[in-house]
Design an enzyme around this catalytic site. Structure first.
Site, PDB file in Angstrom:
ATOM      1  N   ASP A 229       0.856  -1.183   0.000  1.00 57.57           N
ATOM      2  CA  ASP A 229       0.000   0.000   0.000  1.00 57.57           C
ATOM      3  C   ASP A 229       0.903   1.246   0.000  1.00 57.57           C
ATOM      4  O   ASP A 229       2.121   1.137   0.010  1.00 57.57           O
ATOM      5  CB  ASP A 229      -0.941  -0.023   1.204  1.00 57.57           C
ATOM      6  CG  ASP A 229      -0.181   0.046   2.517  1.00 57.57           C
ATOM      7  OD1 ASP A 229       1.062   0.094   2.484  1.00 57.57           O
ATOM      8  OD2 ASP A 229      -0.825   0.057   3.572  1.00 57.57           O
ATOM      9  N   SER A 230       0.287   2.394   0.022  1.00 58.13           N
ATOM     10  CA  SER A 230       1.084   3.620  -0.107  1.00 58.13           C
ATOM     11  C   SER A 230       1.595   4.131   1.230  1.00 58.13           C
ATOM     12  O   SER A 230       2.497   4.943   1.295  1.00 58.13           O
ATOM     13  CB  SER A 230       0.222   4.709  -0.727  1.00 58.13           C
ATOM     14  OG  SER A 230      -0.807   5.056   0.191  1.00 58.13           O
TER      15      SER A 230
ATOM     16  N   ASP B 211      -2.737   8.309  -1.840  1.00 52.50           N
ATOM     17  CA  ASP B 211      -3.986   9.030  -2.041  1.00 52.50           C
ATOM     18  C   ASP B 211      -4.299   9.848  -0.794  1.00 52.50           C
ATOM     19  O   ASP B 211      -3.727   9.629   0.255  1.00 52.50           O
ATOM     20  CB  ASP B 211      -5.146   8.068  -2.380  1.00 52.50           C
ATOM     21  CG  ASP B 211      -5.285   6.935  -1.374  1.00 52.50           C
ATOM     22  OD1 ASP B 211      -4.383   6.774  -0.527  1.00 52.50           O
ATOM     23  OD2 ASP B 211      -6.279   6.204  -1.431  1.00 52.50           O
TER      24      ASP B 211
ATOM     25  N   GLN C 254     -11.137   7.701  -5.669  1.00 46.98           N
ATOM     26  CA  GLN C 254     -11.689   8.305  -4.451  1.00 46.98           C
ATOM     27  C   GLN C 254     -13.007   9.013  -4.792  1.00 46.98           C
ATOM     28  O   GLN C 254     -13.537   8.830  -5.879  1.00 46.98           O
ATOM     29  CB  GLN C 254     -10.677   9.281  -3.843  1.00 46.98           C
ATOM     30  CG  GLN C 254      -9.467   8.590  -3.214  1.00 46.98           C
ATOM     31  CD  GLN C 254      -9.826   7.834  -1.939  1.00 46.98           C
ATOM     32  OE1 GLN C 254     -10.940   7.918  -1.424  1.00 46.98           O
ATOM     33  NE2 GLN C 254      -8.864   7.058  -1.428  1.00 46.98           N
TER      34      GLN C 254
ATOM     35  N   GLY D 152     -11.308   4.395  -0.289  1.00 48.30           N
ATOM     36  CA  GLY D 152     -12.172   5.261   0.503  1.00 48.30           C
ATOM     37  C   GLY D 152     -13.449   4.607   0.982  1.00 48.30           C
ATOM     38  O   GLY D 152     -14.341   5.271   1.476  1.00 48.30           O
TER      39      GLY D 152
ATOM     40  N   ASP E 209      -8.441  -7.351  -0.153  1.00 47.61           N
ATOM     41  CA  ASP E 209      -7.536  -7.588   0.969  1.00 47.61           C
ATOM     42  C   ASP E 209      -8.238  -7.161   2.246  1.00 47.61           C
ATOM     43  O   ASP E 209      -9.126  -6.304   2.214  1.00 47.61           O
ATOM     44  CB  ASP E 209      -6.264  -6.754   0.837  1.00 47.61           C
ATOM     45  CG  ASP E 209      -6.483  -5.340   1.342  1.00 47.61           C
ATOM     46  OD1 ASP E 209      -7.166  -4.571   0.644  1.00 47.61           O
ATOM     47  OD2 ASP E 209      -6.025  -5.014   2.456  1.00 47.61           O
TER      48      ASP E 209
ATOM     49  N   CYS F 254     -13.602 -28.989   5.613  1.00 47.88           N
ATOM     50  CA  CYS F 254     -12.417 -28.195   5.266  1.00 47.88           C
ATOM     51  C   CYS F 254     -11.198 -29.087   5.118  1.00 47.88           C
ATOM     52  O   CYS F 254     -11.002 -30.032   5.882  1.00 47.88           O
ATOM     53  CB  CYS F 254     -12.189 -27.134   6.355  1.00 47.88           C
ATOM     54  SG  CYS F 254     -10.703 -26.162   6.103  1.00 47.88           S
TER      55      CYS F 254
ATOM     56  N   CYS G  91      -8.000 -27.976   5.223  1.00 53.39           N
ATOM     57  CA  CYS G  91      -6.779 -27.306   5.681  1.00 53.39           C
ATOM     58  C   CYS G  91      -6.031 -28.177   6.690  1.00 53.39           C
ATOM     59  O   CYS G  91      -6.615 -29.083   7.288  1.00 53.39           O
ATOM     60  CB  CYS G  91      -7.116 -25.937   6.277  1.00 53.39           C
ATOM     61  SG  CYS G  91      -7.603 -25.975   8.006  1.00 53.39           S
TER      62      CYS G  91
ATOM     63  N   CYS H 142      -7.808 -28.490  10.162  1.00 53.51           N
ATOM     64  CA  CYS H 142      -9.012 -29.322  10.233  1.00 53.51           C
ATOM     65  C   CYS H 142      -8.709 -30.795   9.996  1.00 53.51           C
ATOM     66  O   CYS H 142      -9.422 -31.665  10.464  1.00 53.51           O
ATOM     67  CB  CYS H 142     -10.059 -28.828   9.242  1.00 53.51           C
ATOM     68  SG  CYS H 142     -10.787 -27.264   9.774  1.00 53.51           S
TER      69      CYS H 142
ATOM     70  N   HIS I 241      -6.281 -21.913   9.227  1.00 51.99           N
ATOM     71  CA  HIS I 241      -7.635 -22.289   8.797  1.00 51.99           C
ATOM     72  C   HIS I 241      -8.332 -21.108   8.113  1.00 51.99           C
ATOM     73  O   HIS I 241      -8.963 -21.285   7.067  1.00 51.99           O
ATOM     74  CB  HIS I 241      -8.471 -22.766   9.987  1.00 51.99           C
ATOM     75  CG  HIS I 241      -9.916 -22.896   9.636  1.00 51.99           C
ATOM     76  ND1 HIS I 241     -10.419 -24.004   8.982  1.00 51.99           N
ATOM     77  CD2 HIS I 241     -10.956 -22.031   9.774  1.00 51.99           C
ATOM     78  CE1 HIS I 241     -11.709 -23.808   8.756  1.00 51.99           C
ATOM     79  NE2 HIS I 241     -12.061 -22.620   9.214  1.00 51.99           N
TER      80      HIS I 241
END
Lengths: 417, 400
Positions: free
Chosen positions: B103-104, B157, B200, B227, B277, B315, B317, B320, B345
């Protein structure tokens, strides 16, 4: 369980403990150490990360201090702790206390001992203790014991009482054990007490050896409780009284220098908690145990790191178990900030193969959880490799060389400044 | 060679649209980045300090993660961009072989640091470590991100809380456009690192539209919708998302920032977003909250003390497959590894959710997937959040 000794060199015993586990399919080389866990989990590690470690010992230690508060759950589960914890095929050894934690004293009575879990104190009678063993279903366990004699200035009377109580607990445990189908094939280790009083140590050893136990735990000699000289002396006196064909496990001792001294005093097994303590203080084990012919250079390099830790205290004050030792480097130290070398050059662990000191330093200063994971991998690997080197040294008459490597030569190490 | 082709060759990113949903605006793409190809829609776990909360890079790779985040603000402070550059960038420093997005730093600056002040130059703030005054300008942000060597960099931004209204929102939108131009000019590695613009305009449709008009004229390899996800009404949120995807170019990736709840992910994929994200799945894990197709499961709650099933029996994973709710419940009292188990998980849950979404788009049954997903997530139809019902209706999915 059968101990096959292949060599005994000046008190140090080299051999293999065979026929471990209910099927007798496992073995453990001695001198050796167990896998230390919190409730069946090697601290910080999931099975994925644990499995990056090669040649882990076949015996996993769990403690009643972790387990006791979950008795009801395990009783309902019915299939024993190993399956409950999702442990792979391993020998399970159940001890009373966590060797890396100090329990408060003053709570022991004639009929009970106490353990401290996350929810506070739990008082155990022999009946409760044995009920727990039946739900845990370990392969070995230590009998219930009054081990409160490790503090300085414990009176002779108190020490004698602890020996008597511990023998009485053992007899009671054995009685219940022999009448429990669930515990068929499970081995019991007798607890040798006696504080720092030689006669009591010998009495405890002799009496315990008369009972049908598979091995012995030497209790009350842990780091911080007494000087190594005295520990060596008491340990040697105790092991002399014990049958040669049964293993001796020394509780609460893990520092490499103390391990070496105690192996020479006839100890076979140690608990594997030392790497965890090193990890918790943000340090990495870096001492050399390389006894190959051209190991000189590597040793000098490692000694540079160790200089920062100060000289080995051999006869100084008693060390706090949480204090940094001569065998490790403090990665929080600013000098590792831009150091792009692995923790230990040539180390084959996941951490050293993938990461650099600078990254570990960063993880530590930012309090990131991965620091504990990576340090625990390295420290566990390094420590178990040290035990491998110890056995190799015993097999090849190189114990003196190994001791020089591990202990260094204080005053002679080349200082780089 | 046409101008368009030349530009495409210059940016180290290729987006191949593999399938488009015939009903909604959803699409499945292969996003080819310098370190590996990413299958979208994609959820990107957040590794703020160059590490994903107790998980090794091998574990993260084993879970199938193809791209994760690092935070420019945190890493720029500690260990600093010079050191990371010496370590061959963030990839080398953390030994991560796949893609990274950074990120910025602007968002953390405004949300974490007191006494930050935004001017045309950049964001001025006092370092929490040594008290020195620092200016994070668009040039500085890009310079740090160039040192980090991320595959995708974000423009600096002017971040305004999504609940703020009035002239400040407009000012921030215009400034973000000016800062985008400065970021583009400052990028030293346009052949190796992709710079994304951030749309934005707050919750104001006209401002959003104006920002979209301006920014889509810039030659950037991808766009983020910024934003949002800051406590605004969900009704406003989805309308801004769908407005943005309506005007964003089809051939470039769309990244919706800060979104990670399962329902939000599924709805926003339907609205045409490709990348997401959020710290939520990993943060909540450390408090013992495991994500499941029916919501979440609080492992530390007493009711799981004697529950010998895995977190989610379906699941696949590592957690699990090996451990029960009861063991994890108890382990939380003894060791930090309990957190790692839930973190693993939860990442697996997010990645597998996005994988299922993608499969359904590829197989032309995304609308059916949405129906099934919602039925599993909520006990009954009347508990469906109205914003999700409306948002999905806007892309022709009428929830049953």
């Amino acid at each position: 369980m059968k101990l096959e000794l292949s060599r005994v060199v000046k008190g140090s015993r080299l051999g293999v403990l065979k026929g471990l586990g209910r099927m007798g399919q496992h073995s453990l080389e001695v001198p050796g150490c167990l896998v230390y866990t919190h409730f069946g989990t090697v601290p910080h590690l999931t099975q994925d990360t644990l499995r990056t470690l090669k040649n882990l010992p076949s015996v996993t230690q769990v403690t009643l201090s972790d387990i006791a508060e979950h008795q009801e759950v395990l009783e309902e589960f019915r299939d024993g702790f190993r399956k409950f914890a999702g442990l792979p095929d391993t020998v399970l050894y159940c001890s009373l206390h966590d060797p890396a934690a100090t329990s408060p004293t003053g709570y022991t009575t004639n009929k009970t001992v106490s353990v401290w879990g996350s929810g506070g104190r739990i008082e155990l009678t022999v009946a409760k203790f044995m009920a727990l063993q039946k739900t845990v279903q370990p392969d070995w366990y230590q009998s219930m014991a009054d081990g409160e004699t490790w503090q300085n200035n414990t009176s002779r009377k108190r020490v004698r009482k602890s020996v008597d109580r511990t023998l009485a607990h053992l007899d009671e445990c054995l009685l219940v054990h022999q009448n429990s189908q669930e515990l068929e094939g499970v081995e019991v280790f007798g607890m040798v007490e006696g504080g720092d009083i030689l006669e009591e140590r010998i009495r405890s050893a002799r009496e315990t050896a008369k009972r049908p136990v598979a091995g012995f735990c030497l209790d009350g000699l842990q780091t911080g409780s007494l000087q190594q000289d005295l520990r060596t002396q008491l340990t040697a006196a105790v092991t002399k009284e014990l049958p040669e064909n049964k293993p001796r496990l020394l509780q609460g001792v893990g520092r490499p220098d103390e391990v070496l001294a105690c192996v020479e005093a006839g100890v076979d097994l140690f608990e594997g908690f030392f790497p965890f303590q090193v990890t918790e203080r943000g340090c990495a084990l870096c001492f050399s145990f390389d006894i190959s012919p051209d190991s000189e250079r590597a040793v000098l390099e490692l000694n540079e790191e160790r200089d920062a830790a100060g000289d080995l205290q051999q006869n100084g004050d008693l060390d706090e178990p949480t204090k940094m030792t001569y065998f490790e480097m403090n990665l929080k130290d600013k000098r590792y900030q831009g150091d792009f070398r692995p923790l230990v050059e040539g180390c084959g662990c996941y951490c050293c193969k993938n990461h650099q000191r600078a990254y570990l330093h960063h993880l530590l200063v930012t309090n990131e959880l991965l620091a504990g994971v990576l340090l625990m991998i390295h420290n566990t690997s390094h420590y178990h490799s040290f035990f491998g080197a110890l056995r190799e040294a015993l097999a090849n008459d190189k114990l003196d060389l190994l001791k020089r490597r591990v202990l260094g030569r204080p005053g002679q190490t080349e200082r780089k400044e | 060679m046409s101008l368009k082709k030349a530009l495409k060759a210059a940016s180290p990113l290729t987006l191949r649209i593999v399938a488009e949903c015939q009903v909604t605006k959803a699409r499945a793409c292969d996003l080819i980045l310098p370190h590996c190809s990413v299958s979208t829609p994609v959820f990107m776990p957040v590794g703020t300090q160059g590490t994903l909360k107790g998980i090794t890079v091998d574990q993260l790779e084993g879970l199938g993660c193809q791209i994760c985040l690092g935070n420019t603000y945190h890493l720029g402070m500690r260990p600093g961009s010079d050191l990371i550059e010496k370590a061959s960038g963030l990839h080398g420093f953390m030994n991560w072989k796949r893609n990274l997005l950074t990120d910025s730093g602007g968002f953390q600056m405004v949300s974490l640091v007191e006494l930050s002040e935004v001017t045309e130059d950049g964001v001025k703030f006092r370092s929490p470590y040594d008290g020195k005054e620092i200016l994070l300008s668009p040039e500085k942000s890009i310079s740090i991100q160039n040192s980090l060597g991320s595959d995708i960099m974000m423009q600096l931004d002017d971040v305004v809380s999504s609940t703020v209204t009035g002239p400040r929102v407009e000012e921030a939108m215009h400034r973000s456009i000016r800062w985008l131009d400065r970021c583009i000019a400052a990028n030293k590695n346009p052949d190796k690192q992709n710079l994304f613009a951030i749309i934005q305009g707050g919750l104001n449709a006209e401002l959003r539209k104006a920002c979209l008009d301006e920014m889509t004229q810039r030659n950037v390899p991808g766009f983020a919708i910024g934003g949002l996800s800051g406590g605004e009404e969900k009704d406003d949120f989805w309308r801004m998302v769908t407005l943005s995807t309506d005007y964003l170019p089809r051939e470039k990736p769309r990244y919706l920032m800060g979104v990670g709840y399962a329902v939000d992910l599924v709805v926003c994929v339907a609205l045409g977003c490709d990348m997401f994200d959020c710290v939520f799945p990993t943060r909540t894990a450390r408090f013992g909250s495991a994500l499941v197709p029916w919501g979440s499961l609080q492992v530390k709650h007493k009711q799981y003390a004697k529950d010998f099933q895995p977190i989610d029996p379906d699941c696949q994973c590592p957690t699990c497959k090996r451990h029960s709710r009861a063991y994890l419940h108890a382990l939380f009292k003894s060791d930090t590894a309990a957190m790692h188990h839930i973190t693993i998980h939860n990442i697996a849950y997010q990645l597998s959710l996005m994988h299922s979404v993608r499969q359904s788009i590829l197989e032309g049954r995304f609308p059916e997937f949405i129906q099934m997903f919602m039925k599993r997530m909520f006990p009954s139809r009347d508990q469906y959040p109205s914003w999700a019902v409306d948002a999905l209706a806007s892309v022709n999915v009428k929830l049953e």
